[in-house]
Design an enzyme around this catalytic site. Structure first.
Site, PDB file in Angstrom:
ATOM      1  N   ARG A 237      32.304  -2.137   5.032  1.00  0.00           N
ATOM      2  CA  ARG A 237      33.023  -2.761   6.215  1.00  0.00           C
ATOM      3  C   ARG A 237      32.419  -2.513   7.306  1.00  0.00           C
ATOM      4  NH1 ARG A 237      35.497  -5.376   2.746  1.00  0.00           N
ATOM      5  NH2 ARG A 237      37.677  -5.826   2.745  1.00  0.00           N
ATOM      6  N   GLU A 266      32.490 -10.091  12.528  1.00  0.00           N
ATOM      7  CA  GLU A 266      32.099 -10.913  11.474  1.00  0.00           C
ATOM      8  C   GLU A 266      32.735 -12.345  11.862  1.00  0.00           C
ATOM      9  OE1 GLU A 266      33.282  -9.982   7.533  1.00  0.00           O
ATOM     10  OE2 GLU A 266      31.842  -8.292   7.489  1.00  0.00           O
ATOM     11  N   HIS A 285      28.732 -11.461   3.967  1.00  0.00           N
ATOM     12  CA  HIS A 285      29.932 -10.886   3.487  1.00  0.00           C
ATOM     13  C   HIS A 285      30.197 -11.774   2.266  1.00  0.00           C
ATOM     14  CE1 HIS A 285      33.943  -8.273   4.034  1.00  0.00           C
ATOM     15  NE2 HIS A 285      33.569  -8.457   2.936  1.00  0.00           N
TER      16      HIS A 285
HETATM   17  P1  NAP Z   1      37.449   2.506  -4.109  1.00  0.00           P
HETATM   18  O1  NAP Z   1      37.480   2.578  -5.564  1.00  0.00           O
HETATM   19  O2  NAP Z   1      38.773   3.046  -3.526  1.00  0.00           O
HETATM   20  O3  NAP Z   1      36.532   3.838  -3.689  1.00  0.00           O
HETATM   21  C1  NAP Z   1      36.279   4.225  -2.345  1.00  0.00           C
HETATM   22  C2  NAP Z   1      35.637   5.534  -2.507  1.00  0.00           C
HETATM   23  O4  NAP Z   1      35.605   5.791  -0.908  1.00  0.00           O
HETATM   24  C3  NAP Z   1      36.515   6.535  -3.077  1.00  0.00           C
HETATM   25  O5  NAP Z   1      35.918   7.412  -3.984  1.00  0.00           O
HETATM   26  C4  NAP Z   1      37.169   7.394  -2.190  1.00  0.00           C
HETATM   27  O6  NAP Z   1      37.463   8.756  -2.287  1.00  0.00           O
HETATM   28  C5  NAP Z   1      36.004   7.275  -0.930  1.00  0.00           C
HETATM   29  N1  NAP Z   1      36.353   7.709   0.315  1.00  0.00           N
HETATM   30  C6  NAP Z   1      37.564   7.466   1.231  1.00  0.00           C
HETATM   31  N2  NAP Z   1      37.419   7.824   2.523  1.00  0.00           N
HETATM   32  C7  NAP Z   1      36.445   8.623   2.562  1.00  0.00           C
HETATM   33  C8  NAP Z   1      35.923   9.464   3.449  1.00  0.00           C
HETATM   34  N3  NAP Z   1      36.467   9.660   4.674  1.00  0.00           N
HETATM   35  N4  NAP Z   1      34.675  10.210   3.239  1.00  0.00           N
HETATM   36  C9  NAP Z   1      34.132   9.972   2.084  1.00  0.00           C
HETATM   37  N5  NAP Z   1      34.716   9.305   1.017  1.00  0.00           N
HETATM   38  C10 NAP Z   1      35.638   8.653   1.446  1.00  0.00           C
HETATM   39  O7  NAP Z   1      37.138   1.189  -3.505  1.00  0.00           O
HETATM   40  P2  NAP Z   1      36.278   0.192  -4.310  1.00  0.00           P
HETATM   41  O8  NAP Z   1      36.653  -0.672  -4.956  1.00  0.00           O
HETATM   42  O9  NAP Z   1      34.611   1.046  -4.725  1.00  0.00           O
HETATM   43  O10 NAP Z   1      35.594  -0.621  -2.702  1.00  0.00           O
HETATM   44  C11 NAP Z   1      35.137   0.134  -1.691  1.00  0.00           C
HETATM   45  C12 NAP Z   1      34.957  -0.601  -0.504  1.00  0.00           C
HETATM   46  O11 NAP Z   1      34.084  -1.802  -0.511  1.00  0.00           O
HETATM   47  C13 NAP Z   1      36.322  -1.587  -0.036  1.00  0.00           C
HETATM   48  O12 NAP Z   1      37.373  -0.804   0.406  1.00  0.00           O
HETATM   49  C14 NAP Z   1      36.073  -2.593   0.861  1.00  0.00           C
HETATM   50  O13 NAP Z   1      36.009  -2.531   1.951  1.00  0.00           O
HETATM   51  C15 NAP Z   1      34.497  -2.824   0.279  1.00  0.00           C
HETATM   52  N6  NAP Z   1      34.052  -4.074  -0.525  1.00  0.00           N
HETATM   53  C16 NAP Z   1      33.265  -4.980   0.059  1.00  0.00           C
HETATM   54  C17 NAP Z   1      33.100  -6.058  -0.655  1.00  0.00           C
HETATM   55  C18 NAP Z   1      31.985  -7.154   0.080  1.00  0.00           C
HETATM   56  O14 NAP Z   1      32.168  -8.176  -0.253  1.00  0.00           O
HETATM   57  N7  NAP Z   1      31.049  -6.580   0.797  1.00  0.00           N
HETATM   58  C19 NAP Z   1      33.550  -6.321  -1.936  1.00  0.00           C
HETATM   59  C20 NAP Z   1      34.417  -5.250  -2.370  1.00  0.00           C
HETATM   60  C21 NAP Z   1      34.945  -4.117  -1.603  1.00  0.00           C
HETATM   61  P3  NAP Z   1      38.534   9.206  -2.970  1.00  0.00           P
HETATM   62  O15 NAP Z   1      38.588   8.673  -4.426  1.00  0.00           O
HETATM   63  O16 NAP Z   1      39.021  10.591  -3.194  1.00  0.00           O
HETATM   64  O17 NAP Z   1      39.950   8.241  -2.439  1.00  0.00           O
END
Ligand code: NAP
Length: 328
Positions: A237, A266, A285
């Protein structure tokens, strides 16, 4: 009487059809998101809201929407929704995890490759008629194979990016809230505190959600730790990166380049100086933007919404604490 649902943008029909079977559905058909006043007005009498990351769903909206039972976000991230406010009001919030993981990882890796090998810049160069001959010093970039990749946030997408990096013989470091020893074994990853990861990586790719703890995680100080030759990739993000600090780091040569799928705000203002830099690639995005994935997201978002409307527990409930509230 059928429940009422407002969908804040036209989505793949597969999802809308699932909704239409059980609800009276109104879709905002415009290209731009509904303006705030329209959103408040359209949600005032609905039972379900299918929202996008461009819609701010806050306490004010929830207070006005007295019948609202479920908010289904068409994204895995849900930083656009005030989750505690929803929970306090007994409103379920759902997202679309998993189905977009591989597509988003593909895009992150594409951006990494494009930034490393100056793909967008090179394409513009040819189209501008600047290509005169093969040149030994023309458009030199950075090797991806064998380089060190630092993944910040080893969740679903971070893991999927690490898998791709293995195919390029990269050394992969990761920093995350929790260590994932299984992933370390499976993919040969190495856990590193953020400082070390930033110091040692040739590419840093961000995959954390946007939270109070991750806002401006990448700032003047953390950028200062990166190698001068390093490239930052952000597909998480926009506000995870302090863009002013990023601009300074890029023009001062503190880092070599950036690939951004997300910005803050954005879209970026057209006078945002980042848009002037050749060593920055910016995308609108599009992480999850493949035909198949957007269709799956629509289906899942619709199923989540329907389950919530029926009083069932949706498969992808974000605020599980709400169930206690609903049982009381
Ligand atoms: P996810 O499976 O929840 O992965 C997020 C990871 O970040 C988890 O391992 C989490 O740790 C870790 N985390 C959370 N807070 C943290 C912190 N303060 N310091 C270090 N690590 C931290 O989510 P995902 O499905 O991979 O998606 C991740 C993000 O990508 C989404 O939230 C979204 O904002 C973004 N995204 C963007 C697009 C795009 O179009 N560009 C598409 C999809 C997603 P824990 O496992 O310990 O909670």
């Amino acid at each position: 009487m059928q429940p009422k649902v407002f969908v804040t943008r036209a989505l793949p029909e597969e999802g809308l059809n699932i909704l239409r079977e059980v609800a009276e559905v109104k879709v905002w058909e415009e290209e731009l998101p509904p303006p705030r006043e329209v959103l408040l007005q359209e949600t005032a009498a609905v039972d379900g809201l299918l929202s996008l990351l461009t819609d701010r769903v806050d306490a004010e909206l929830m207070d006005r929407a007295r019948n609202l039972k479920v908010i289904s976000n068409y994204a895995v991230g849900f930083d656009n929704i005030d989750i505690p406010a929803a929970t306090r009001r007994g409103i379920m919030v759902t997202n679309t995890p998993g189905v977009l993981t591989e597509t988003s990882a593909d895009l992150a890796f594409a951006l990494l490759m494009a930034s490393a090998r100056r793909i967008v810049e090179a394409d513009k160069f040819v189209r501008a008629g600047k290509w005169k001959t093969w040149g030994p010093m023309l458009m030199l970039g950075r090797d991806v194979y064998g380089a060190t990749l630092g993944i910040v946030g080893l969740g679903r997408i971070g893991y999927a990016v690490a898998k791709r990096a293995r195919g390029f013989d990269m050394r992969v470091l990761y920093y995350s809230r929790n260590r994932n020893e299984q992933a370390e074994r499976e993919l040969g990853l190495e856990y590193a505190e953020l400082d070390r990861l930033l110091k040692e990586s040739d590419f840093v790719s961000l995959h954390v959600p946007l939270t109070a703890n991750t806002r401006h995680l990448i700032n003047k100080e953390t950028l200062g730790l990166m190698k001068k030759t390093a490239i930052l990739i952000n597909t998480s993000r926009g506000p995870v990166v302090d863009e002013k600090a990023l601009y300074e780091a890029l023009v001062n040569g503190d880092i070599a380049g950036a690939g951004l799928d997300v910005t803050d705000p954005e879209p970026p203002e057209m006078d945002n100086p980042l848009l002037q830099l050749d060593n920055v690639t910016i995308l609108p995005h599009i992480g999850s933007a493949s035909v198949a994935t957007r269709t799956r997201m629509a289906t899942i978002a619709a199923r989540n919404l329907v389950a919530g409307l029926k009083g069932e527990v949706p498969e992808h409930l974000v605020n599980k604490e709400v169930l206690e509230k609903l049982q009381k």
